[in-house]
Design a protein around this motif. Structure first.
Motif: not given
Lengths: 308, 317
Positions: A58, A69, A239, A243, A255, A258-259, A262-263, A266, A270, A272, A275-276, A279, B139-140, B144
């Motif tokens: 990560m 990547l 989360f 939600l 949280p 982040l979702r 990411m979505t 998509v 992504v 990454w 996103v990492m 995270s 979440i992380a 990952v």
């Protein structure tokens, strides 16, 4: 170091029976035993590496350009380390509102949890009263209940009162979910400060309030800090309830953000690296704080079985 | 100085016929627990009450257009245990809970035992890595693992191809229910093992060295010591962590939900929490969602009863 370490071992049973210390020689460390120890150590090392790898990956990916990547062979060491991914996130408009939302909810929850849990802990550890056992029983069961078991009802409660996407609504549910365990955790600390100490201060002329603030509260600080960190971690990471209680993107906590982040990417593949990086940003404060309270949490959860 | 004074005066105070504490007893504790109880009633009690009421109501198309919900008796509960979709979710959740719990406790016990026999620096290194994994937010962690199991550039597929499984190139783990749950189990085991390993290791350090030494002197082999002495002594901790795992692995809504974003067939990968979410938020079938929720709550209470009992025992001393 010599392979044979003679040692005096007092076998308690023999010593009790004869009244004499019994001298024995510790088992010899043979080459074969040494080899097994190394074999086990090697196995332990492999297990440790497996467990560390996702976290390492990560952080490493967070500092790698996304183009890197996407190559067919993964790069296991940082060669093109860059802050670019983090910069991109900070420049992206949605991170800061999510951070603000997370801080607001976590802050409100933290204060409320500490206050209410402290009152509860004071009651069950300082007083023996009718209903105490039922209260403890309820607290223990409530802390086991999964968020999934109530979140639709909680969603409807917020929806019918216009509290969706608000800090207060989620904070109420977080507080209710977190206080049972914190009451349980604080109970030990409060019990550790003898009431006599406070009473003695009162006999010496302090008022009850002053005795509490001067004597009891400072002694409870470690417990309050541990509980506070625990509440912070719970609220910060949560989360499931978030939600349903914060459906609008504008009300995202980290949280949820982040979702969404990411979505959203998509469709075009992504990113990454970013996103990492996101995270990592969310995880770092959690990991730091977690190391503070880990011991307390473990002993709180298994206190019935492990006696310290 | 007055260091000797407090205990003395305290003792005197306790000898008095009517101590301050005694007089206050009737109201003070109730005032204290009153506040947390109000919060619990508001945040959990009221939703729970509404949920129980809702579970006896039907929500159809008419209700979505504003009509009052109608009473349907036990229909919602009957549906939970008779419709194929709900039953599949129920069994899938229980199976997933059992498999992951035993995996976590098994691996955790293995690591705890391993920590006793490795060199000191390896033990410290293991503890640090376990703590890292444990501390990482859900979440992380899930994010990952989605990256690790990415079909295109994920490390796992790359590694499998290198190991000779050529078919794994570009393999989409999230597209079939079975491989989806393999990844889900890997994530949950990775996240769950540290707690178990650390708790069991703490339990193992409570086994007195004299007992082990005595057994060794009496000629017991390592295997005998493990099964006849160590295991019976850590059994209480072992059963507690197993129970906790059952409870925790029944509520994996977040993990499953976040993995489903990776393109999984939602209906075939739903576990109880996700099914409730789909019924309630997706289909607006609040009655059905309430009934499933209550089944989950009941299940949790049944599983936690032994845990709570053992904790209560620890409290009364």
């Amino acid at each position: 170091m010599s392979a044979v370490t003679p040692d005096i071992i007092v076998d308690p049973n023999v010593a009790k029976a004869t009244g004499l210390p019994v001298v024995r020689e510790r088992a010899k460390i043979t080459p074969r035993k040494r080899a097994t120890k190394w074999a086990f150590s090697l196995l332990g090392l492999i297990v440790a590496l497996i467990w560390a790898f996702p976290v390492y990956w990560m952080v490493l990916s967070a500092f790698t350009p996304n183009a890197q990547l996407r190559t067919t062979t993964p790069q296991f060491l940082p060669v093109h380390a860059t802050w670019r991914n983090f910069e991109a996130i900070f420049q992206e408009g949605s991170f800061w509102p999510a951070l603000r939302m997370s801080l607001a909810i976590t802050g409100v929850t933290l204060v409320a949890v500490l206050l209410f849990a402290f009152l509860g802990a004071l009651a069950i550890s300082r007083f023996r009263f009718k209903g105490r056992k039922s209260f403890i029983l309820a607290v223990l069961f409530i802390q086991m209940l999964p968020a999934e078991g109530l979140f639709i009802a909680q969603y409807r409660m917020l929806a019918s009162t216009g509290m969706l996407n608000r800090v207060w609504g989620v904070s109420l549910f977080y507080t209710a979910a977190i206080i049972p365990f914190t009451i349980w955790m604080l109970r030990g600390f409060v019990a550790g400060v003898p009431a006599e100490l406070e009473e003695a201060a009162m006999v010496d002329g302090l008022s009850r309030t002053r005795a509490f603030f001067k004597i009891t509260l400072p002694l409870l600080m470690p417990g309050l800090i541990a509980s506070g960190v625990f509440a912070f971690l719970q609220a910060w990471n949560e989360f499931t309830i978030a939600l349903v209680a914060l459906p609008a993107n504008s009300a995202n906590t980290l949280p949820l953000w982040l979702r969404t982040f990411m979505t959203a990417s998509v469709a075009r593949g992504v990113d990454w690296a970013q996103v990492m990086a996101a995270s990592t940003l969310i995880a770092i404060p959690v990991i730091i704080f977690f190391l503070f309270v880990q011991g307390r949490m473990t002993s709180g959860l298994v206190s019935g079985a492990v006696k310290g | 100085m007055s260091t000797a004074a407090p205990p003395l005066t305290a003792l005197e105070a306790s000898r008095q016929p009517q101590p301050i504490r005694k007089r206050r007893r009737p109201i003070a504790p109730y005032l204290l627990i009153g506040a947390p109880i109000v919060v619990l009633l508001l945040g959990m009690g009221y939703p729970l009450f509404r949920q129980i009421v809702t579970s006896f109501q039907g929500f159809g198309l008419a209700q979505q257009f504003g009509a009052d919900a109608e009473w349907v008796g036990l229909d919602n509960y009957v549906n939970v245990f008779t419709t194929p979709e709900a039953l599949a979710v129920l069994w899938r959740s229980l199976a997933f809970m059992l498999v992951t719990s035993f995996l976590i406790v098994g691996i955790g016990l293995g690591i705890a035992l391993l920590m006793r026999v490795v060199h000191g620096w390896v033990k410290v290194f293991l503890q640090v890595t376990l703590l890292l994994a444990w501390a990482t937010p859900v979440i992380a962690s899930v994010t990952v693992f989605r990256w690790l199991f990415d079909w295109n550039n994920g490390v796992v597929n790359w590694l499998l191809v290198r190991l000779g499984f050529d078919g794994m190139a570009g393999f989409a783990w999230f597209s079939t229910p079975f491989t989806f749950f393999v990844v889900a189990a890997v994530v949950i085991v990775w996240m769950g093992v540290p707690f178990v390993a650390m708790s069991l290791f703490a339990g193992l350090t409570q086994v007195p060295d004299e007992i082990l030494e005595a057994a060794r002197i009496d000629g017991a082999s390592s295997t005998q010591i493990l099964w006849r002495i160590i295991m019976p002594l850590v059994k209480p901790v072992l059963s507690i962590v197993l129970l906790l795992q059952f409870i925790w692995n029944l509520r994996v809504f977040a993990q499953i939900r976040l993995l489903q974003d990776g393109g999984a067939p939602v209906t075939d990968t739903n576990l109880l929490g996700n099914f409730i979410f789909q019924l309630g938020i997706g289909r607006q079938d609040f009655g059905g969602a309430a009934a499933v929720s209550l089944v989950v709550l009941l299940l949790t209470i049944v599983i936690s009863a032994p845990y709570v009992r053992s904790i209560m025992k620890g409290d009364s001393k």
